[in-house]
Design a protein around this motif. Structure first.
Motif, PDB file in Angstrom:
ATOM      1  N   HIS A 220      -4.813   5.937  -0.847  1.00 20.73           N
ATOM      2  CA  HIS A 220      -3.733   4.961  -1.056  1.00 20.73           C
ATOM      3  C   HIS A 220      -3.921   4.242  -2.383  1.00 20.73           C
ATOM      4  O   HIS A 220      -5.056   4.056  -2.828  1.00 20.73           O
ATOM      5  CB  HIS A 220      -3.748   3.847   0.006  1.00 20.73           C
ATOM      6  CG  HIS A 220      -4.021   4.294   1.396  1.00 20.73           C
ATOM      7  ND1 HIS A 220      -4.227   3.424   2.422  1.00 20.73           N
ATOM      8  CD2 HIS A 220      -4.142   5.520   1.963  1.00 20.73           C
ATOM      9  CE1 HIS A 220      -4.436   4.061   3.549  1.00 20.73           C
ATOM     10  NE2 HIS A 220      -4.401   5.344   3.300  1.00 20.73           N
TER      11      HIS A 220
ATOM     12  N   TYR B  95      -6.800  -2.047  11.700  1.00 19.35           N
ATOM     13  CA  TYR B  95      -5.830  -0.976  11.890  1.00 19.35           C
ATOM     14  C   TYR B  95      -6.176  -0.257  13.179  1.00 19.35           C
ATOM     15  O   TYR B  95      -7.325   0.132  13.374  1.00 19.35           O
ATOM     16  CB  TYR B  95      -5.910   0.064  10.768  1.00 19.35           C
ATOM     17  CG  TYR B  95      -5.308  -0.348   9.450  1.00 19.35           C
ATOM     18  CD1 TYR B  95      -4.239  -1.219   9.382  1.00 19.35           C
ATOM     19  CD2 TYR B  95      -5.799   0.170   8.269  1.00 19.35           C
ATOM     20  CE1 TYR B  95      -3.694  -1.578   8.172  1.00 19.35           C
ATOM     21  CE2 TYR B  95      -5.260  -0.175   7.051  1.00 19.35           C
ATOM     22  CZ  TYR B  95      -4.203  -1.048   7.001  1.00 19.35           C
ATOM     23  OH  TYR B  95      -3.658  -1.396   5.807  1.00 19.35           O
TER      24      TYR B  95
ATOM     25  N   GLU C  25     -13.768   2.646   4.903  1.00 17.66           N
ATOM     26  CA  GLU C  25     -12.899   2.551   3.725  1.00 17.66           C
ATOM     27  C   GLU C  25     -13.744   2.377   2.474  1.00 17.66           C
ATOM     28  O   GLU C  25     -14.699   1.587   2.466  1.00 17.66           O
ATOM     29  CB  GLU C  25     -11.932   1.359   3.835  1.00 17.66           C
ATOM     30  CG  GLU C  25     -10.933   1.317   2.684  1.00 17.66           C
ATOM     31  CD  GLU C  25     -10.203  -0.017   2.512  1.00 17.66           C
ATOM     32  OE1 GLU C  25      -9.113  -0.016   1.957  1.00 17.66           O
ATOM     33  OE2 GLU C  25     -10.754  -1.051   2.904  1.00 17.66           O
TER      34      GLU C  25
ATOM     35  N   TYR D  24     -11.964  -3.282   9.427  1.00 16.53           N
ATOM     36  CA  TYR D  24     -11.590  -1.917   9.787  1.00 16.53           C
ATOM     37  C   TYR D  24     -12.593  -1.366  10.802  1.00 16.53           C
ATOM     38  O   TYR D  24     -13.439  -0.539  10.475  1.00 16.53           O
ATOM     39  CB  TYR D  24     -11.500  -1.044   8.528  1.00 16.53           C
ATOM     40  CG  TYR D  24     -10.354  -1.457   7.636  1.00 16.53           C
ATOM     41  CD1 TYR D  24      -9.093  -1.690   8.166  1.00 16.53           C
ATOM     42  CD2 TYR D  24     -10.527  -1.627   6.278  1.00 16.53           C
ATOM     43  CE1 TYR D  24      -8.032  -2.095   7.365  1.00 16.53           C
ATOM     44  CE2 TYR D  24      -9.480  -2.019   5.467  1.00 16.53           C
ATOM     45  CZ  TYR D  24      -8.243  -2.251   6.024  1.00 16.53           C
ATOM     46  OH  TYR D  24      -7.196  -2.642   5.222  1.00 16.53           O
TER      47      TYR D  24
ATOM     48  N   SER E   9       0.851  -1.187   0.000  1.00 12.59           N
ATOM     49  CA  SER E   9       0.000   0.000   0.000  1.00 12.59           C
ATOM     50  C   SER E   9       0.887   1.236   0.000  1.00 12.59           C
ATOM     51  O   SER E   9       1.685   1.424   0.913  1.00 12.59           O
ATOM     52  CB  SER E   9      -0.887  -0.024   1.254  1.00 12.59           C
ATOM     53  OG  SER E   9      -1.542   1.217   1.417  1.00 12.59           O
TER      54      SER E   9
ATOM     55  N   THR F 246      -3.344   0.438  -3.433  1.00  8.42           N
ATOM     56  CA  THR F 246      -3.026  -0.880  -2.882  1.00  8.42           C
ATOM     57  C   THR F 246      -2.876  -1.872  -4.025  1.00  8.42           C
ATOM     58  O   THR F 246      -3.744  -1.947  -4.903  1.00  8.42           O
ATOM     59  CB  THR F 246      -4.155  -1.356  -1.943  1.00  8.42           C
ATOM     60  OG1 THR F 246      -4.259  -0.438  -0.861  1.00  8.42           O
ATOM     61  CG2 THR F 246      -3.874  -2.737  -1.394  1.00  8.42           C
TER      62      THR F 246
ATOM     63  N   ARG G 247       0.906   5.154   0.305  1.00  7.13           N
ATOM     64  CA  ARG G 247       0.008   6.132   0.922  1.00  7.13           C
ATOM     65  C   ARG G 247       0.316   7.524   0.392  1.00  7.13           C
ATOM     66  O   ARG G 247       1.296   8.153   0.755  1.00  7.13           O
ATOM     67  CB  ARG G 247       0.121   5.990   2.436  1.00  7.13           C
ATOM     68  CG  ARG G 247      -0.552   4.636   2.812  1.00  7.13           C
ATOM     69  CD  ARG G 247      -0.082   3.905   3.948  1.00  7.13           C
ATOM     70  NE  ARG G 247      -0.854   2.651   4.062  1.00  7.13           N
ATOM     71  CZ  ARG G 247      -0.809   1.842   5.095  1.00  7.13           C
ATOM     72  NH1 ARG G 247      -0.049   2.123   6.121  1.00  7.13           N
ATOM     73  NH2 ARG G 247      -1.531   0.737   5.107  1.00  7.13           N
TER      74      ARG G 247
ATOM     75  N   CYS H 287      -7.782   3.283  -2.536  1.00 11.84           N
ATOM     76  CA  CYS H 287      -8.437   3.139  -1.237  1.00 11.84           C
ATOM     77  C   CYS H 287      -8.445   4.481  -0.514  1.00 11.84           C
ATOM     78  O   CYS H 287      -7.427   5.181  -0.481  1.00 11.84           O
ATOM     79  CB  CYS H 287      -7.686   2.138  -0.370  1.00 11.84           C
ATOM     80  SG  CYS H 287      -7.389   0.560  -1.194  1.00 11.84           S
TER      81      CYS H 287
HETATM   82  C1  9YT Z   1      -8.138  -3.456  -0.074  1.00 15.70           C
HETATM   83  C2  9YT Z   1      -7.505  -3.398   1.255  1.00 15.70           C
HETATM   84  O1  9YT Z   1      -8.075  -2.985   2.203  1.00 15.70           O
HETATM   85  N1  9YT Z   1      -6.231  -3.845   1.307  1.00 15.70           N
HETATM   86  C3  9YT Z   1      -5.424  -3.709   2.485  1.00 15.70           C
HETATM   87  C4  9YT Z   1      -4.550  -2.461   2.456  1.00 15.70           C
HETATM   88  C5  9YT Z   1      -5.320  -1.171   2.652  1.00 15.70           C
HETATM   89  N2  9YT Z   1      -6.183  -0.891   1.566  1.00 15.70           N
HETATM   90  C6  9YT Z   1      -4.342  -0.021   2.765  1.00 15.70           C
HETATM   91  O2  9YT Z   1      -3.753   0.155   3.825  1.00 15.70           O
HETATM   92  O3  9YT Z   1      -4.154   0.712   1.781  1.00 15.70           O
END
Ligand code: 9YT
Length: 132
Positions: A38, A122, A57, A52, A23, A40, A25, A104
């Protein structure tokens, strides 16, 4: 105004890598946008359980094919152009059948170094904290 290119973030602390995904950011809490943004990459033939519980998200697929399975077993195909939004902090399983590229957006914004705990969660970090 903030202008940046993803290539300048590769292999920096803004690119978080795990066994199943990476990912990058592009926008974080420090940018004060109210969300983080992000790109991903899901690796092919992977399955990831995610929850989450502290964040909302939205995920927009711009490449690849896969599926998302809800906690109740309902599955949805994902391909280029599909968006899903975890508006109820939904527990889910993500399966990538090919390399997938996803955009994302997280609210509240991620601080930067967050990675999933054993439940796919997270934590809510503050600037300078880590959970890895
Ligand atoms: C699609 C998803 O949730 N993948 C995990 C990584 C998350 N999207 C991120 O931290 O960017």
């Amino acid at each position: 105004m903030i202008v940046r290119n993803i290539e300048s973030l590769r292999n920096t602390e803004k690119e978080v890598k795990t066994n199943n995904w990476s990912s990058t950011r592009l926008l974080l809490q420090e940018d004060d946008m109210g969300f983080s943004f992000h790109e991903t990459i899901l690796y092919p033939d992977t399955e990831t359980k995610i929850w989450y519980k502290n964040h909302l998200e939205a995920v927009y697929c711009i490449e690849g094919i896969g599926e998302i399975e809800e906690e109740n077993g309902i599955k949805h195909n994902i391909s280029t152009g599909t968006i899903y939004a975890l508006d109820k902090h939904d527990k889910h399983t993500l399966r990538a059948f090919s390399k997938m590229r996803m955009i994302c957006v997280f609210n509240p914004a991620l601080v930067g170094p967050e990675t999933h705990d054993s439940e796919g969660v997270y934590p809510l970090l503050t600037t300078g904290e880590r959970n890895d």
